[in-house]
Design a protein around this motif. Structure first.
Motif, short mmCIF file in Angstrom:
data_model
loop_
_atom_site.label_atom_id
_atom_site.label_comp_id
_atom_site.label_asym_id
_atom_site.label_seq_id
_atom_site.Cartn_x
_atom_site.Cartn_y
_atom_site.Cartn_z
N VAL A 133 86.56 50.93 88.51
CA VAL A 133 86.66 50.06 89.76
C VAL A 133 85.22 49.53 90.22
CG1 VAL A 133 87.57 49.91 92.14
CG2 VAL A 133 88.92 51.27 90.41
N ALA A 134 84.30 50.47 90.33
CA ALA A 134 82.88 50.04 90.83
C ALA A 134 82.39 49.19 90.03
CB ALA A 134 82.11 51.45 90.84
N ALA A 135 82.51 49.23 88.66
CA ALA A 135 81.91 48.19 87.68
C ALA A 135 82.48 46.77 87.93
CB ALA A 135 82.17 48.66 86.11
N ALA A 136 83.72 46.87 88.04
CA ALA A 136 84.54 45.82 88.02
C ALA A 136 84.22 44.85 89.44
CB ALA A 136 86.29 45.86 88.29
N CYS A 137 83.84 45.55 90.61
CA CYS A 137 83.46 45.04 91.85
C CYS A 137 82.04 44.51 91.83
CB CYS A 137 83.39 46.45 92.81
SG CYS A 137 85.26 46.79 93.48
N LEU A 138 81.20 45.33 91.00
CA LEU A 138 79.74 45.01 90.83
C LEU A 138 79.67 43.73 90.10
CD1 LEU A 138 77.78 48.08 90.05
CD2 LEU A 138 77.43 46.53 92.00
N SER A 139 80.54 43.64 89.02
CA SER A 139 80.56 42.13 88.14
C SER A 139 81.13 41.14 89.03
CB SER A 139 81.38 42.52 86.81
OG SER A 139 80.86 43.49 86.08
N VAL A 272 69.12 26.94 87.97
CA VAL A 272 69.31 28.33 88.11
C VAL A 272 68.36 28.80 88.93
CG1 VAL A 272 69.00 30.84 86.80
CG2 VAL A 272 69.73 28.71 85.67
N THR A 273 68.89 29.35 90.27
CA THR A 273 68.18 29.89 91.31
C THR A 273 68.14 31.43 91.23
OG1 THR A 273 70.11 30.27 92.69
CG2 THR A 273 69.19 28.13 92.58
N PRO A 274 67.28 31.91 92.11
CA PRO A 274 66.94 33.33 92.25
C PRO A 274 68.15 34.13 92.65
CG PRO A 274 65.11 32.43 93.15
CD PRO A 274 66.14 31.20 93.03
N ALA A 275 68.91 33.34 93.51
CA ALA A 275 70.22 34.08 93.67
C ALA A 275 71.07 34.14 92.39
CB ALA A 275 71.00 33.38 94.89
N MET A 276 71.27 33.16 91.54
CA MET A 276 71.97 33.18 90.45
C MET A 276 71.48 34.27 89.50
SD MET A 276 72.69 29.00 90.01
CE MET A 276 73.92 29.12 88.64
N LEU A 277 70.13 34.57 89.56
CA LEU A 277 69.75 35.44 88.83
C LEU A 277 70.34 36.73 89.03
CD1 LEU A 277 66.12 34.44 87.83
CD2 LEU A 277 68.07 34.36 86.31
N LEU A 278 70.13 36.97 90.46
CA LEU A 278 70.56 38.40 90.82
C LEU A 278 71.95 38.61 90.71
CD1 LEU A 278 69.94 40.89 92.74
CD2 LEU A 278 70.86 39.43 94.81
N GLY A 279 72.81 37.57 90.66
CA GLY A 279 74.23 37.47 90.42
C GLY A 279 74.35 37.88 88.84
N GLY A 280 73.62 37.47 88.04
CA GLY A 280 73.71 37.91 86.54
C GLY A 280 73.26 39.20 86.43
N VAL A 281 72.33 39.86 87.35
CA VAL A 281 71.80 41.36 87.12
C VAL A 281 73.08 42.09 87.45
CG1 VAL A 281 70.36 42.96 88.09
CG2 VAL A 281 69.45 40.93 87.65
N LEU A 282 73.81 41.62 88.58
CA LEU A 282 75.05 42.55 89.06
C LEU A 282 76.10 42.80 87.88
CD1 LEU A 282 75.22 41.25 92.74
CD2 LEU A 282 74.44 43.56 91.87
N VAL A 283 76.31 41.69 87.23
CA VAL A 283 77.15 41.44 86.01
C VAL A 283 76.61 42.32 85.17
CG1 VAL A 283 77.99 40.09 84.16
CG2 VAL A 283 77.99 39.23 86.39
N VAL A 284 75.39 42.48 84.67
CA VAL A 284 74.83 43.44 83.56
C VAL A 284 75.02 44.70 84.13
CG1 VAL A 284 73.05 44.17 82.24
CG2 VAL A 284 73.20 41.72 82.72
N VAL A 285 74.62 45.10 85.36
CA VAL A 285 75.05 46.45 85.83
C VAL A 285 76.32 47.03 85.63
CG1 VAL A 285 74.73 47.92 87.87
CG2 VAL A 285 72.87 46.49 87.33
N GLY A 286 77.20 45.86 85.98
CA GLY A 286 78.66 46.33 85.92
C GLY A 286 79.18 46.60 84.45
#
Length: 295
Positions: A133-139, A272-286
């Protein structure tokens, strides 16, 4: 390599292959192809590759490869998965690609993991732990962040079509997972792909949107869509899905929008903005977190 690790690698490989869909689709549209025609050709090429591969496997194995025939019930399920499920998902997604950027359409499609996790728990009795669930929420947080920062390219119709495709994709994954209990993933792909091709060809005819490539670039996009983003991507996904389950496969697949955004930036000049890169990091963490889930 153990079953779980292999399944994880297969789903991630599938996600990377599916990540090329947006860019290749955009190239096809620029070359004059309509949405249903591009998709029908995509699945036609994918069908040829899959059936040729099965023929080679059976020939090398002296006929010992997977049986190509399916019982009536599994046949109907496989045809429905292609003609309704995959065709509908692909059509909705490509409408999004046509009306928005390839990267934004890809991340909007990946609102589906929560649907998958919920359906898998309800229909397949898969255990859904706190980490999943946490992984899904992060992603999904990463998907939301990338979508929000892509506001300049946001289109309501394209977004609605893509989110509808996400909901349908969740159903497709859960039904596929149940079907794979009794069906070889290669054979299932061999039925899904042609059913989708026929369905989308009929849509092209019915909407007077029949087009064919007229340039080498157009044909190259179609072939790449069929080989990389269809035959390989579907086979790898089904093989991984059978090993890790629908819930984890759904979350692992959220690696796709990160690939799509990167390809869109590299080949189509999409921002590609810094915020979009942060979003990509969250996906990878998930994606990383879901790999640590204990069975």
């Amino acid at each position: 390599m153990d079953r779980d690790t292999l399944g994880t690698l297969l789903v991630l490989s599938s996600a990377a292959a599916f990540g090329t869909l947006g860019v290749l689709g955009e190239v096809a549209f620029r070359e004059g192809l309509s949405v249903p025609s591009a998709l029908a050709l995509r699945f036609a090429v994918g069908t040829a590759v899959v059936w040729a591969g099965l023929a080679v496997v059976r020939r090398l194995g002296d006929g010992a490869g997977p049986a190509l025939g399916l019982p009536p019930r599994e046949t109907l399920t496989a045809v429905a998965l292609g003609a309704v499920g995959y065709a509908g998902v692909s059509y909705g997604f490509f409408v999004g690609v046509q009306r928005m950027t390839a990267g934004l359409a890809a991340v909007l499609l990946y609102t589906y993991p929560l649907f998958v996790v919920a359906l898998a728990a309800r229909v397949l009795d898969e255990r859904v732990g706190v980490r999943t669930v946490a992984a899904a929420c992060l992603s999904l947080s990463g998907v939301a962040l990338i979508s929000w920062t892509g506001g300049a390219a946001f289109d309501p119709v394209g977004a609605a079509a893509t989110v509808a495709a996400a909901a349908l994709y969740a159903v497709y994954i859960v039904v596929s997972r149940a079907t794979l209990e009794s069906t070889d993933e290669r054979v299932l792909t061999a039925y899904v792909a042609p059913a989708a091709a026929v369905s989308l060809a009929l849509v092209a005819v019915a909407t007077d949107a029949v087009t064919v490539p007229t340039t080498a670039v157009g044909w190259g996009a179609v072939v790449a869509l069929g080989v990389v983003a269809t035959a390989f991507a579907i086979l790898a996904f089904f093989a991984g899905l059978a090993r890790v389950g629908a819930g984890r496969a759904g979350v692992l697949s959220t690696a796709e929008p990160t690939v799509a955004v990167a390809l869109g930036a590299a080949f189509l000049g999409e921002p590609v903005t810094p915020a979009m890169l942060l979003g990509g990091v969250l996906v990878v963490v998930g994606v990383t977190l879901v790999q640590t889930v204990e069975e």
